[in-house]
Structures are given as structure tokens and as C-alpha cells.
Design a protein around this motif. Structure first.
Motif, PDB file in Angstrom:
ATOM      1  N   ALA A 136       0.840  -1.190   0.000  1.00  0.00           N
ATOM      2  CA  ALA A 136       0.000   0.000   0.000  1.00  0.00           C
ATOM      3  C   ALA A 136       0.878   1.243   0.000  1.00  0.00           C
ATOM      4  O   ALA A 136       1.044   1.921   1.019  1.00  0.00           O
ATOM      5  N   LEU A 137       1.469   1.543  -1.135  1.00  0.00           N
ATOM      6  CA  LEU A 137       2.400   2.672  -1.212  1.00  0.00           C
ATOM      7  C   LEU A 137       2.355   3.312  -2.585  1.00  0.00           C
ATOM      8  O   LEU A 137       1.807   2.759  -3.538  1.00  0.00           O
ATOM      9  N   ASP A 138       2.925   4.482  -2.659  1.00  0.00           N
ATOM     10  CA  ASP A 138       2.957   5.242  -3.904  1.00  0.00           C
ATOM     11  C   ASP A 138       4.417   5.417  -4.304  1.00  0.00           C
ATOM     12  O   ASP A 138       5.007   6.488  -4.151  1.00  0.00           O
ATOM     13  N   ASP A 139       5.015   4.337  -4.808  1.00  0.00           N
ATOM     14  CA  ASP A 139       6.425   4.359  -5.166  1.00  0.00           C
ATOM     15  C   ASP A 139       6.580   4.774  -6.624  1.00  0.00           C
ATOM     16  O   ASP A 139       5.606   5.018  -7.337  1.00  0.00           O
ATOM     17  N   VAL A 168       1.516   2.413   8.917  1.00  0.00           N
ATOM     18  CA  VAL A 168       2.189   3.501   8.218  1.00  0.00           C
ATOM     19  C   VAL A 168       2.643   4.556   9.221  1.00  0.00           C
ATOM     20  O   VAL A 168       3.710   5.161   9.086  1.00  0.00           O
ATOM     21  N   GLY A 169       1.861   4.735  10.272  1.00  0.00           N
ATOM     22  CA  GLY A 169       2.195   5.728  11.283  1.00  0.00           C
ATOM     23  C   GLY A 169       3.520   5.475  11.978  1.00  0.00           C
ATOM     24  O   GLY A 169       4.159   6.414  12.465  1.00  0.00           O
ATOM     25  N   HIS A 170       3.948   4.216  12.027  1.00  0.00           N
ATOM     26  CA  HIS A 170       5.241   3.918  12.637  1.00  0.00           C
ATOM     27  C   HIS A 170       6.375   4.512  11.813  1.00  0.00           C
ATOM     28  O   HIS A 170       7.370   5.003  12.361  1.00  0.00           O
ATOM     29  N   ARG A 171       6.245   4.472  10.500  1.00  0.00           N
ATOM     30  CA  ARG A 171       7.277   5.063   9.641  1.00  0.00           C
ATOM     31  C   ARG A 171       7.239   6.587   9.742  1.00  0.00           C
ATOM     32  O   ARG A 171       8.279   7.252   9.787  1.00  0.00           O
ATOM     33  N   VAL A 172       6.030   7.128   9.784  1.00  0.00           N
ATOM     34  CA  VAL A 172       5.884   8.583   9.886  1.00  0.00           C
ATOM     35  C   VAL A 172       6.421   9.085  11.224  1.00  0.00           C
ATOM     36  O   VAL A 172       6.980  10.189  11.311  1.00  0.00           O
ATOM     37  N   ASN A 222       6.569   5.880   1.598  1.00  0.00           N
ATOM     38  CA  ASN A 222       6.248   5.227   0.330  1.00  0.00           C
ATOM     39  C   ASN A 222       7.426   4.529  -0.341  1.00  0.00           C
ATOM     40  O   ASN A 222       7.232   3.838  -1.340  1.00  0.00           O
ATOM     41  N   HIS A 223       8.624   4.714   0.171  1.00  0.00           N
ATOM     42  CA  HIS A 223       9.798   4.183  -0.532  1.00  0.00           C
ATOM     43  C   HIS A 223      10.671   3.315   0.367  1.00  0.00           C
ATOM     44  O   HIS A 223      11.873   3.184   0.123  1.00  0.00           O
ATOM     45  N   GLY A 234      14.629   5.272  -1.284  1.00  0.00           N
ATOM     46  CA  GLY A 234      13.946   5.647  -0.049  1.00  0.00           C
ATOM     47  C   GLY A 234      14.923   6.182   0.981  1.00  0.00           C
ATOM     48  O   GLY A 234      14.648   7.167   1.684  1.00  0.00           O
ATOM     49  N   ALA A 235      16.091   5.538   1.083  1.00  0.00           N
ATOM     50  CA  ALA A 235      17.126   6.021   1.995  1.00  0.00           C
ATOM     51  C   ALA A 235      17.628   7.397   1.566  1.00  0.00           C
ATOM     52  O   ALA A 235      17.802   8.308   2.390  1.00  0.00           O
ATOM     53  N   LEU A 236      17.883   7.550   0.276  1.00  0.00           N
ATOM     54  CA  LEU A 236      18.357   8.824  -0.268  1.00  0.00           C
ATOM     55  C   LEU A 236      17.385   9.959   0.060  1.00  0.00           C
ATOM     56  O   LEU A 236      17.773  11.008   0.585  1.00  0.00           O
ATOM     57  N   LEU A 237      16.107   9.728  -0.228  1.00  0.00           N
ATOM     58  CA  LEU A 237      15.098  10.760  -0.006  1.00  0.00           C
ATOM     59  C   LEU A 237      14.933  11.086   1.473  1.00  0.00           C
ATOM     60  O   LEU A 237      14.685  12.239   1.835  1.00  0.00           O
ATOM     61  N   SER A 238      15.085  10.072   2.329  1.00  0.00           N
ATOM     62  CA  SER A 238      14.957  10.339   3.768  1.00  0.00           C
ATOM     63  C   SER A 238      16.089  11.237   4.261  1.00  0.00           C
ATOM     64  O   SER A 238      15.885  12.088   5.125  1.00  0.00           O
ATOM     65  N   GLY A 239      17.283  11.029   3.725  1.00  0.00           N
ATOM     66  CA  GLY A 239      18.402  11.893   4.093  1.00  0.00           C
ATOM     67  C   GLY A 239      18.181  13.320   3.653  1.00  0.00           C
ATOM     68  O   GLY A 239      18.436  14.278   4.408  1.00  0.00           O
ATOM     69  N   TRP A 240      17.700  13.485   2.431  1.00  0.00           N
ATOM     70  CA  TRP A 240      17.393  14.827   1.941  1.00  0.00           C
ATOM     71  C   TRP A 240      16.281  15.471   2.779  1.00  0.00           C
ATOM     72  O   TRP A 240      16.321  16.677   3.052  1.00  0.00           O
ATOM     73  N   ARG A 241      15.299  14.664   3.152  1.00  0.00           N
ATOM     74  CA  ARG A 241      14.173  15.189   3.950  1.00  0.00           C
ATOM     75  C   ARG A 241      14.666  15.812   5.246  1.00  0.00           C
ATOM     76  O   ARG A 241      14.268  16.925   5.613  1.00  0.00           O
ATOM     77  N   GLU A 242      15.526  15.101   5.958  1.00  0.00           N
ATOM     78  CA  GLU A 242      16.012  15.611   7.241  1.00  0.00           C
ATOM     79  C   GLU A 242      16.932  16.813   7.057  1.00  0.00           C
ATOM     80  O   GLU A 242      16.892  17.758   7.848  1.00  0.00           O
TER      81      GLU A 242
END
Length: 561
Positions: free
Chosen positions: A245-248, A506-510, A535-536, A542-550
Motif C-alpha cells: 500500500a504505497l505510492d512508489d 504507516v504511522g510507525h514510519r511517519v 512510500n519508498h 527511499g534512503a536517499l530521499l529520507s536523508g534529503w528530507r532531514e
């Protein structure tokens, strides 16, 4: 009396130099604030960067031990960011596949060699089959016949598998989250019309092969389909329908022919030049309620205004489960919401067994003639001589799949019941993809744990016997074997995260995306990594985007001052 002066070594410390940590650091380093000396530090416990991306050299062959794929190259409107890093990288979707059928009750016996069949001085060590204990009297070199599925049937089987996976994604999208959380992937498969359609479209003699085909999903997700193979300590059921259940990113799933290490090096290039990465520095404790935050390592303690923890979920789970018998990684303990997120997500293992040969024997006779009839996808157009069988096969044949009785598996029968069965194995032909005469076999979940406790020679022996039974004749033995052991790696303790039925939300990831606030009211501790992605998850992007997010969250606050 004057207040004591705060001694702060760094503005920001990032723990872990995997893709997420490197992505975060490289983004921060683009800002003028972090270009100043002493602002940024990346601590890495290993003696190399890359985390779960890595490679080894065996007999002159580069073997990519971790990530190898881009899962969805994206579309022009929504492009996977990995595609813009090293744009000249070589990649392609896997093509030709040869599938070997389930041996059936009679052939099961012939698939297992007895101890007396293996010479005492042989490097191929006997592995006792689980759960079967049957043995036979036919030496390996006298096996007759082969189990190759004709190419037309194999093509239908391959297409049906991807059709099943597509139907599961559709079902996940239409199912309310609470219901998807309670629905095991196994239940979703048994309810799928796609599986029934496969039985209808495949001759009955291949139905046992069809029944075992969904095991491929375990390898793809590094997550068990059933409770009996679940890796979670409480033994909950396998992965839930929420896994899909994701939007990858859409687009092809492509194999990186030169591996990911060049991408890691590109992301880390300016960081290395700036000297902000320190390897061989294992973090023992993060004291986040002090001002500044204290990070204790194996070689001393340093301080920072804020810390980004990009350690794998498996490492976080290990430390959390060790408390109170060991020094806690976080002091004080993390807020209960963070602890729940760590505990309730799954973290599975996907390992590789590499068989390294002197030459690619599968492009030579007599093996060539056996394999030709089973290629599921015809070779792409090329300028090669169409009568050159070796060239055609090498171009088309990217993978093998078959079964072994030496590891346990699962069958999903046509009536929806499940029964223990043989384990499905998938092997990638690296010669067609990288030029190295190597076959790479995937094993996951509980079977990965079994293989990690074997010696390399034992694991190689198991695959050698499987190949012999598939082909009906014994191929040359490998010159070397290399087995990855990600679950036993203290700095990863597994491969990537998944959703456990009845537990993961999903809330655990958020929750990981919410910074921890310190005693002074500041945001002192953040988390990055594939397990923190909505979603990734379970992907490099997914790892790359999480680093950019932070990094972006930090820079936004910095610029707002």
C-alpha cells in the motif's frame, strides 16, 4: 557567577555513512553554514562508507554484496532521483529466464544426494535437507533428464507472477489501512484471482511449480509469507498487505550493471574532500537530554547541537531489546512512540550466495542445448550472428529459477490451502549483466538464517546439487563461493524493513520523521533511513530521499533564524 561555557564540537553529527546519512550530509554541505570547518561530522562504524551497499572482489570478480537494483526508474513527471546521479551509469531490465519445474514426488528423491554419494575429500559438504530426510541411490553424475520448463510455458509463468504482484498492489490500494494491516500477504494471495488464472493457463503437470511460485515475493520483500518463518521475536504472522500500500516510483525495475558503489562515491565525493567523514568510529551511546547532545564513540566523546541517526532499523531493534542488560544506545530512553515504531516494524534478511567460475559453463555445450529450449524471453535484436547459440543465450539468459529440497518452502494450493514444500531458488546470471562468470542466488527470511550458519563451501555444495538436479547432468563446480551474512553483520543486522501483520502501521514510519525534542525545547535528534520512508521503504532511493528530507528540515530552520 558567570554561567559555564557550552562546549560544542559540531553543529550537526550524522551517525552512519550509508546512503541516507551520506545524502543528508551532502545536502547540508551545500549550505554556506555547513561549509565552515567544524560544523558537520559523519561517524561510521565500518572501515568503509556505503552501509548496506558494498562489494567484494573474489578471483578478480566484483561481487555486489548489497543493493543491486533501482526499483522503478520513474516517469518524466515523477523521476526516481537515483536516475540523475551518475547519468552515464549502465542499467537494464532483466530479460531471458529459464525456469525449472518442481521435480514432483519421484524427482524429489533424486534431488537430494546421500552422504555416500559425495566423496570424503570433496569440497561439496553434505547438507541435510529440511524437513525431508529422504535419500536416494543415484550418484549426481548419473542423473538423467532435466527439469527445464519449455520457453512458452515459462514465459506464461513469468508473466503470471508479475500479474499476481500487480493484483496485490491493486488490492492494497483499495483496502482500508486497518483491514490491510490485519490481512496477511498469504491471505491476499490465496484470495487473488490472478493465482487461479495462472493455474488455468498452465498445463496441469506444472501446477506444483505454480503453487510454489509466490515464494518469490518473500525474496523480493525479504519478509516471510507465514508465521512459521517470521523473524519477529514474538512470532507474529508474516508481512501484511500494507507492504504493497504505497505510492512508489513507476517504470522498469532495472539492474545496475556496475553496482551502487559508484553512486555512493558520487554522493560522498564532496564530503570526502571536506574531511567530514570518520570511519571506524562506532557509536556506543547518544545522550540526547544534555545540552549539547553527547555522542560517545569507541574513541571518545563529541558534542553537537543536533544528531541525525541513520542506523539501520535492525541495529535500533537490537539495542532496544538489549536494555536493561547492556548500555543503552539512547540515554534517556527514546519516547514511547519511537520505541513502538522501532519494535513494531519488521526487518528482514536477503542474502546472496555467489558461485564464481573460471568460465560461464552455461553458455557451453551440453548445458547450452538444455537451456536453450527453456528461455522465456527471446533475445533482443542485435547485430550478432543469429546462428551463434552462445551469443544468443548470453544475451538473453539473465536468470534461472528452480527448487531445492535442502531448504524448506511453502506451496499455495489451488484450493487455497498451504502445505510445506520445497524451497524456490532464484539465480542471476552475472555474466550476462556484468561480464563476470558468476551465478548469484538469493535466499531470504528463515532460509537466509539457515544459510548464514553454513560455511561458504556448504552453501555452494547445496546450489551445486540443485543445479545438477535441474539440468539432469553435473556442471563444473565453482572455483570460489562467497556468502553474504547481513543478519549476522553487527552494523546492519538484516537487510531492509517490512510491514508485519497486525503490528506495523504507516504511522510507525511517519513517527520517525518527527524529531525528538530535548530538555531545552530544541529539536535535538532526528532519524533517517529507508525504514523512515512512507512510500519508498526497503529501497536505496527511499534512503536517499529520507536523508534529503532531514537535511531540508534542518536548513529550513537555519534559514528562518
Amino acid at each position: 557567577m558567570a554561567a559555564a561555557t557550552r562546549i560544542v564540537d559540531y553543529d550537526t553529527i550524522i551517525i552512519g555513512a550509508g546512503m541516507s546519512g551520506l545524502a543528508c550530509a551532502s545536502r547540508l554541505l551545500q549550505h554556506a553554514h555547513y561549509k565552515q570547518k567544524g560544523r558537520l561530522l559523519v561517524l561510521e562504524a565500518r572501515d568503509r562508507i556505503g552501509g548496506r551497499i558494498g562489494s567484494v572482489n573474489v578471483n578478480g570478480n566484483r561481487l555486489d554484496t548489497g543493493a543491486n537494483w533501482i526499483h522503478g526508474v520513474g516517469t518524466p513527471e515523477k523521476r526516481n532521483p537515483l536516475m540523475d546521479i551518475l547519468p552515464h551509469k549502465k542499467y537494464r531490465e532483466l530479460g531471458g529466464r529459464v525456469a525449472f519445474r518442481h521435480p514432483g514426488s519421484e524427482r524429489e528423491k533424486a534431488a537430494i544426494a546421500s552422504e555416500q554419494d559425495v566423496p570424503e575429500d570433496s569440497e561439496w559438504v553434505r547438507i541435510e535437507a529440511e524437513p525431508s530426510t529422504q535419500k536416494h541411490d543415484t550418484p549426481l553424475h548419473e542423473a538423467s533428464g532435466d527439469l527445464v520448463i519449455p520457453g512458452e510455458v515459462a514465459g506464461t509463468l513469468t508473466g503470471s507472477l508479475w500479474g499476481l504482484i500487480g493484483s496485490l498492489h491493486e488490492l492494497a490500494e483499495m483496502t482500508p489501512a486497518a483491514e490491510a494491516k490485519r490481512t496477511t500477504m498469504l491471505q491476499a494471495i490465496t484470495r487473488s484471482r490472478a493465482l487461479q488464472d495462472t493455474f488455468d493457463s498452465i498445463p496441469e503437470e506444472y501446477h506444483r511449480t505454480v503453487s510454489c511460485t509466490p515464494q518469490f515475493i518473500e525474496n523480493m520483500e525479504a519478509a516471510p509469507l507465514t508465521a512459521q518463518s517470521a523473524e519477529h521475536p514474538q512470532g507474529q504472522a508474516g508481512m501484511s498487505l500494507l507492504e504493497f500500500a504505497l505510492d512508489d516510483f513507476e517504470g522498469d525495475q532495472v539492474f545496475l550493471q556496475d553496482g551502487y558503489t559508484a553512486i555512493v562515491d558520487e554522493v560522498a565525493k564532496e564530503l570526502m574532500s571536506a574531511g567530514v567523514i570518520q570511519t571506524g568510529k562506532e557509536v556506543k551511546q547518544i545522550r540526547w537530554d544534555t545540552d549539547p547532545v553527547e555522542v560517545e564513540t569507541t574513541s571518545g566523546t563529541c558534542t553537537a547541537n543536533q544528531v541525525i541517526c541513520s542506523l539501520p532499523l535492525g541495529v535500533l531493534q537490537h539495542h532496544q531489546r538489549q536494555v536493561p542488560t547492556a548500555t543503552p544506545l539512547f540515554s534517556p530512553s527514546l519516547p514511547s512512540e519511537k520505541q513502538a515504531a522501532i519494535e513494531n516494524l519488521g526487518f528482514g534478511t536477503l542474502d546472496k550466495i555467489f558461485l564464481v567460475y573460471s568460465t560461464p559453463w552455461w553458455t557451453e555445450k551440453p548445458y547450452l542445448s538444455i537451456l536453450k529450449k527453456g528461455i522465456a524471453t527471446p533475445p533482443p535484436d542485435s547485430n550478432s550472428d543469429p546462428t551463434d547459440d552462445t551469443q544468443s543465450l548470453n544475451t538473453a539468459l539473465d536468470s534461472f529459477s528452480g527448487f531445492t529440497a535442502e531448504l524448506p518452502g511453502l506451496a499455495i494450493n489451488r484450493n487455497g490451502t498451504t502445505t510445506p514444500d520445497l524451497s524456490s531458488l532464484s539465480l542471476i546470471n552475472l555474466h550476462a549483466l556484468t561480464g563476470h562468470p558468476v551465478l548469484s542466488c538469493f535466499v531470504s527470511c528463515a532460509n537466509a538464517a539457515r544459510v548464514e550458519h553454513m560455511t561458504d563451501e556448504q552453501a555452494g555444495g547445496m546450489l551445486h546439487r540443485a543445479l545438477t538436479s535441474w539440468l539432469g547432468c553435473e556442471p563444473p563446480g565453482p572455483e570460489a563461493v562467497h556468502v553474504t551474512r547481513w543478519a549476522r553483520d553487527e552494523f546492519s543486522r538484516g537487510s531492509y524493513s517490512h510491514m508485519i501483520t497486525g503490528l506495523s502501521e504507516v504511522g510507525h514510519r511517519v513517527e520517525f520523521q518527527r524529531p525528538v525534542v530535548g530538555g531545552e525545547g530544541g529539536e535535538v535528534l532526528r532519524f533517517a533511513g529507508e525504514h523512515t520512508s512512507r512510500n519508498h521503504f526497503a529501497t536505496v532511493h527511499g534512503a536517499l530521499l529520507s536523508g534529503w528530507r532531514e537535511a531540508d528540515a534542518i536548513l529550513e530552520k537555519l534559514d528562518a533564524r
